[in-house]
Design an enzyme around this catalytic site. Structure first.
Site, mmCIF file in Angstrom:
data_model
loop_
_atom_site.group_PDB
_atom_site.id
_atom_site.type_symbol
_atom_site.label_atom_id
_atom_site.label_comp_id
_atom_site.label_asym_id
_atom_site.label_seq_id
_atom_site.Cartn_x
_atom_site.Cartn_y
_atom_site.Cartn_z
ATOM 1 N N CYS A 278 21.354 18.374 14.965
ATOM 2 C CA CYS A 278 20.981 18.069 16.354
ATOM 3 C C CYS A 278 20.833 16.560 16.538
ATOM 4 O O CYS A 278 20.067 15.900 15.819
ATOM 5 C CB CYS A 278 19.684 18.791 16.701
ATOM 6 S SG CYS A 278 19.029 18.382 18.328
ATOM 7 N N CYS B 252 17.293 15.398 17.375
ATOM 8 C CA CYS B 252 16.421 15.490 16.191
ATOM 9 C C CYS B 252 16.594 14.255 15.314
ATOM 10 O O CYS B 252 15.614 13.714 14.776
ATOM 11 C CB CYS B 252 16.741 16.751 15.395
ATOM 12 S SG CYS B 252 16.486 18.294 16.304
ATOM 13 N N ARG C 210 -0.706 -2.168 -11.966
ATOM 14 C CA ARG C 210 0.131 -3.284 -11.511
ATOM 15 C C ARG C 210 1.132 -3.696 -12.594
ATOM 16 O O ARG C 210 2.004 -2.930 -12.961
ATOM 17 C CB ARG C 210 -0.740 -4.453 -11.051
ATOM 18 C CG ARG C 210 -1.795 -4.048 -10.029
ATOM 19 C CD ARG C 210 -2.565 -5.245 -9.514
ATOM 20 N NE ARG C 210 -1.794 -5.976 -8.521
ATOM 21 C CZ ARG C 210 -1.835 -7.285 -8.395
ATOM 22 N NH1 ARG C 210 -2.593 -8.013 -9.199
ATOM 23 N NH2 ARG C 210 -1.139 -7.882 -7.462
ATOM 24 N N TRP D 247 8.771 -6.040 -7.953
ATOM 25 C CA TRP D 247 8.802 -6.284 -6.509
ATOM 26 C C TRP D 247 8.836 -7.781 -6.221
ATOM 27 O O TRP D 247 9.609 -8.247 -5.363
ATOM 28 C CB TRP D 247 7.565 -5.671 -5.847
ATOM 29 C CG TRP D 247 7.682 -4.227 -5.500
ATOM 30 C CD1 TRP D 247 7.019 -3.188 -6.074
ATOM 31 C CD2 TRP D 247 8.513 -3.645 -4.480
ATOM 32 N NE1 TRP D 247 7.380 -2.005 -5.485
ATOM 33 C CE2 TRP D 247 8.285 -2.256 -4.496
ATOM 34 C CE3 TRP D 247 9.408 -4.182 -3.564
ATOM 35 C CZ2 TRP D 247 8.938 -1.390 -3.628
ATOM 36 C CZ3 TRP D 247 10.059 -3.300 -2.694
ATOM 37 C CH2 TRP D 247 9.821 -1.940 -2.736
ATOM 38 N N HIS E 254 12.247 7.949 -5.047
ATOM 39 C CA HIS E 254 11.680 7.525 -3.768
ATOM 40 C C HIS E 254 12.377 6.266 -3.248
ATOM 41 O O HIS E 254 12.651 6.140 -2.050
ATOM 42 C CB HIS E 254 10.185 7.266 -3.928
ATOM 43 C CG HIS E 254 9.366 8.512 -4.087
ATOM 44 N ND1 HIS E 254 9.439 9.560 -3.204
ATOM 45 C CD2 HIS E 254 8.461 8.876 -5.023
ATOM 46 C CE1 HIS E 254 8.618 10.522 -3.578
ATOM 47 N NE2 HIS E 254 8.009 10.130 -4.688
ATOM 48 N N VAL F 278 6.067 1.559 0.868
ATOM 49 C CA VAL F 278 5.600 2.056 -0.424
ATOM 50 C C VAL F 278 4.090 1.851 -0.556
ATOM 51 O O VAL F 278 3.373 2.715 -1.078
ATOM 52 C CB VAL F 278 6.358 1.358 -1.569
ATOM 53 C CG1 VAL F 278 5.780 1.736 -2.922
ATOM 54 C CG2 VAL F 278 7.838 1.708 -1.512
ATOM 55 N N ASN F 279 3.600 0.697 -0.107
ATOM 56 C CA ASN F 279 2.157 0.460 -0.154
ATOM 57 C C ASN F 279 1.394 1.517 0.635
ATOM 58 O O ASN F 279 0.336 1.993 0.206
ATOM 59 C CB ASN F 279 1.835 -0.933 0.397
ATOM 60 C CG ASN F 279 2.169 -2.040 -0.578
ATOM 61 O OD1 ASN F 279 2.405 -1.781 -1.761
ATOM 62 N ND2 ASN F 279 2.199 -3.265 -0.099
#
Length: 810
Positions: free
Chosen positions: A75, A78, A408, A415, A456, A485-486
């Site tokens: 759709c 959607c 960490r 990152w 992810h 992500v945080n």
């Protein structure tokens, strides 16, 4: 199905702008088939994915209220609405466990019955399910479809306020009064009470109450502007505004940049003593040195440290990549792109940059489809000792250090590295704006050790990465995904209590990066965020504190390689020593002239010497055996290394000579002082000086002077032989005598005197490699077998006779 889609889409006629957006979304979906195959949402979106197996557990008799979107992945509306629903999941993440968000794809065949049971006739449809919903309930639909996060958020609050009974996990949302505040601290054990003064139509107070639901030591109550007693007592003149109320009637105003929900929420979550429920309190700085492997290094949280970047490179190239013994195919391509981007954009020191460029050049020159990590590691470690090239070893974190070793560190460093690379690519003017993002995506997919994390990240990368057509958009895309992500990891077990996951940069770090929309919602000022990112991750802003000097790094590298070479040399000497000792304990036999000729003709390794029957029975063999006692000699194993190697291999193979096989020797050589001598001639002379005591099967009266023999006791699996081998090294035989003696020594049954030779000729022919004891045992067994057969024969003969006599009786 077509009619259903028509009903769903006819509710929202397409405007030209919406049509363009829809077309863009179709392009994204075509470029990201993986996301389309999994529906419009994934587990990374913090949305519960409903299936026939879990729908009852989520919706029926649940303690939380649940908002569900029923959609069809084909759709168009959607698809257009899916970013709004994802944004809602991010916006109200802190409202759990009072409110959950879920979705189900009704286009999937397995889900169609569920959608029919809940009365879904068009898409998208959003329904609200109260806590403790009954099994026969179809939920409450949202009337007047809302297309923005703010409207959906307010609709959920309206449904919560009409909830009967009240959800157990939901805090009170109704306005408070002065009478309630007077006894508040007597019935509530909290340190802070935040009062939100607002108009009756405002939702800020109720939103903040739910935003702080997962935090301890703080409570939020809304106070309407009509509550004149409290308004006058606290001197409130602006609506909305926030005041902190304490026991005894003390109060103070909360200072924020903007009187808006996001700024209130951020400031209240960082009040002293406010911690997330179930999380330990922050660790004091003076105790951190005792809870981590390395001593705590004070740092400036608003700066990037080169030591973090170099530690990330070390862990990435020496630990993450090392998990792949053989790197091939797509993984090899990912590694080449990753290292190429590092060599091109990493703002490192000269020694590090020289190594990265050398490593990238080496990888690009590999034409094969695979490489070994050992070869890759030799370049990373600069085993060839090229000048002015080194990558420091070990992890020493500064800005990415955590209060505990499990917090960490490498993820934070990775990152930071990716942000630095995207900024450097923009500064140098990269021709491909997706170069860094693609290399980063491929590296995470192929090498990142946390596989759910990699999944992810892949889910995020499949959404919109292909549309980043400028370097500025690439920088902002990575920053936005990092904040996503945080938000997802805030409150998770992986969150460091000393460094909570926030939407970065914070208002303290960059006040101008935060702004407020006309409706009061927070928005990022991207025109300010981009310059901030360019400055924060710039190579000019990276601090070099705690770094070792380049000369020290090179010295350590040389010392490491020198110690490795010394260790390898020592291992080489030890290996040669073991080979020499094995050679002395199992000396090879010299092949006969006949075998040498056969080897030359057939190209095969010679077997043990063959002895013919004529030589075995003739006087020539006896004379050779007699002469052994007076003249012996052993050829030096180092005279012809190749021949010695072939002889040793031949010695290890069983040989069939007249159905006989020669045992391997188990000579004992004293090697206590062997390793302290020169490893060739002197060692062999010393080992040869140790003699093995003579052992023989003859009686003392039959013993004559002869060479010293070692008794080999290894039993062959097929024949079980006992062989005797000469061990003396000082026999001096001429060529013919030596060859005859060697031919005789290969026989498993040795001749021990004239008497044994004459009396045992026929026994030798029958023995076929067996000793006298073996033959005696065989004779006894044959005799016993014969007696048993004879006894059985007599028994049955007598039995048959008796039976015949019985049958003959009348």
């Amino acid at each position: 199905m077509a009619r259903s889609c028509g009903r769903a889409t006819s509710r929202f006629p397409l405007r030209p702008r919406e049509a363009a957006t829809l077309a863009a979304w179709f392009c994204v979906c075509l470029l990201a088939p993986r996301a389309a195959e999994a529906g419009l949402y994934t587990s990374s979106d913090q949305i519960i994915l409903l299936t026939p197996e879990n729908v009852e557990a989520v919706l029926v008799n649940s303690t939380a209220a649940t908002v569900v979107e029923f959609y069809a992945s084909w759709c168009g509306h959607c698809r257009m609405f899916s970013p709004v629903y994802r944004g809602l999941a991010i916006d109200i993440k802190e409202w759990k466990p009072a409110v959950d968000l879920a979705a189900i794809d009704c286009a999937e065949a397995v889900n169609r019955k569920v959608c029919i049971d809940y009365g879904i006739s068009g898409y998208p449809t959003i329904k609200f399910f109260h806590a403790y919903t009954k099994a026969d309930s179809n939920g409450l639909p949202f009337k007047g479809f809302i297309r923005d996060v703010r409207g959906l958020r307010h609709k959920i609050i309206d449904k919560l306020e009409a909830h009967v009974p009240w959800p157990p996990a939901c805090p009170p949302l109704e306005p408070t009064s002065e009478a309630e505040l007077d006894s508040f601290f007597e019935t509530n054990n909290v340190q802070h009470l935040a009062l939100i003064f607002e108009e009756a139509s405002s939702y800020i107070g109720r939103e903040l109450t739910l935003d702080l639901l997962q935090f301890d030591n703080i409570a939020v109550r809304r106070v309407l502007s009509t509550e004149e007693g409290l308004v006058t007592k606290l001197g409130v003149t602006e609506f909305p505004s926030c005041f902190l109320y304490y026991p005894g009637g003390n109060f103070s105003r909360l200072k924020v940049k903007e009187e808006a929900r996001t700024f209130y929420s951020y400031a209240l979550q960082r009040l002293p003593g406010v911690v997330r429920s179930g999380k330990p309190p922050p660790v004091a700085t003076d105790v951190l040195s005792n809870s981590t492997e390395d001593p705590w290094r004070p740092f400036n949280s608003s700066r990037v440290y080169m030591l973090d970047l170099e530690s990330t490179l070390h862990y990435s190239l020496r630990v993450e990549v090392a998990a792949h013994t053989i790197i091939r195919g797509e993984t090899l391509i990912s590694l080449k792109k990753y290292v190429a981007v590092l060599a091109k954009f990493f703002p490192g020191r000269p020694v590090v940059m020289n190594l990265l460029k050398s490593l990238s050049s080496w990888l690009q020159n590999q034409s094969g489809d695979e490489i070994s990590y050992e070869a890759f590691k030799e370049i990373v470690d600069n085993s060839a000792q090229s000048p002015d090239m080194a990558l420091p070893e070990g992890e020493r974190w500064v800005g990415c250090q955590g209060s505990q070793p499990q917090f960490r560190r490498f993820p934070c460093g990775l990152w930071t590295l990716f942000h630095v690379l995207t900024v450097q690519a923009k500064k140098v003017g990269s021709s491909d704006p997706q170069e860094v993002l693609t290399a980063m995506r491929n590296y995470v997919h192929s090498f990142f050790g946390c596989r759910p994390c990699a999944e992810h990240f892949e889910n995020m990368a499949s959404e919109g990465l292909a549309m980043m057509n400028t370097s500025s958009l690439a920088v902002l895309w990575l920053w936005a995904k990092h904040n996503h992500v945080n938000n997802r990891l805030a409150g998770a077990l992986t969150e460091d209590p000393n460094f909570p996951k926030i939407q970065w940069p914070s208002p303290e770090m960059c006040p101008s990066c935060h702004a407020v929309q006309e409706n009061g919602d927070h928005r990022w000022s991207q025109e300010t965020v981009l310059p901030f990112l360019m400055s924060y991750f710039s190579s000019d802003s990276i601090l070099t504190d705690y770094l070792e000097d380049e000369s020290q790094i090179l010295t350590k590298q040389r010392e490491k390689h020198a110690s490795q070479r010394a260790l390898e040399a020592q291992k080489h000497v030890e290996r040669k020593t073991r080979e020499a000792s094995d050679f002395m304990m199992h000396p090879p036999a010299k092949p006969t002239v006949q075998e040498e000729e056969e080897e030359e003709e057939e190209g095969e390794e010679p077997l043990d010497e063959a002895v013919t029957d004529e030589e075995e029975e003739g006087a020539e063999g006896a004379a050779a055996a007699d002469e052994i006692g007076s003249k012996t000699s052993e050829p030096s194993p180092w005279a012809k290394p190749e021949m010695g190697r072939r002889q040793q291999q031949a010695h290890q193979k069983p040989s069939i000579v007249g159905m006989r096989m020669r045992d391997t020797q188990e000579d004992i050589v004293d090697l206590d002082s062997f390793v302290n001598q020169h490893y060739k001639a002197k060692a062999l002379l010393l080992a040869a000086s140790s003699r093995v005591k003579q052992r023989t099967l003859q009686r003392k009266v039959e013993q004559e002077p002869r060479p010293v023999f070692g008794l080999g006791m290894e039993l062959d699996g097929g024949l079980g032989m006992v062989g005797l081998q000469p061990m003396e090294s000082d026999f001096d035989l001429d060529g013919g005598q030596k060859r005859k003696w060697q031919q005789k020594r290969e026989l498993t049954g040795q001749y021990f005197g004239e008497e044994s030779r004459h009396k045992g000729d026929w026994m030798s022919m029958l023995s076929v490699g067996f000793s006298k004891a073996d033959i005696s045992l065989c004779v006894i067994l044959y005799f016993l077998s014969f007696m048993c057969l004879l006894a059985m024969y007599l028994f049955y003969k007598n039995r048959f006779r008796l039976r015949r006599s019985k049958t003959s009786l009348p």
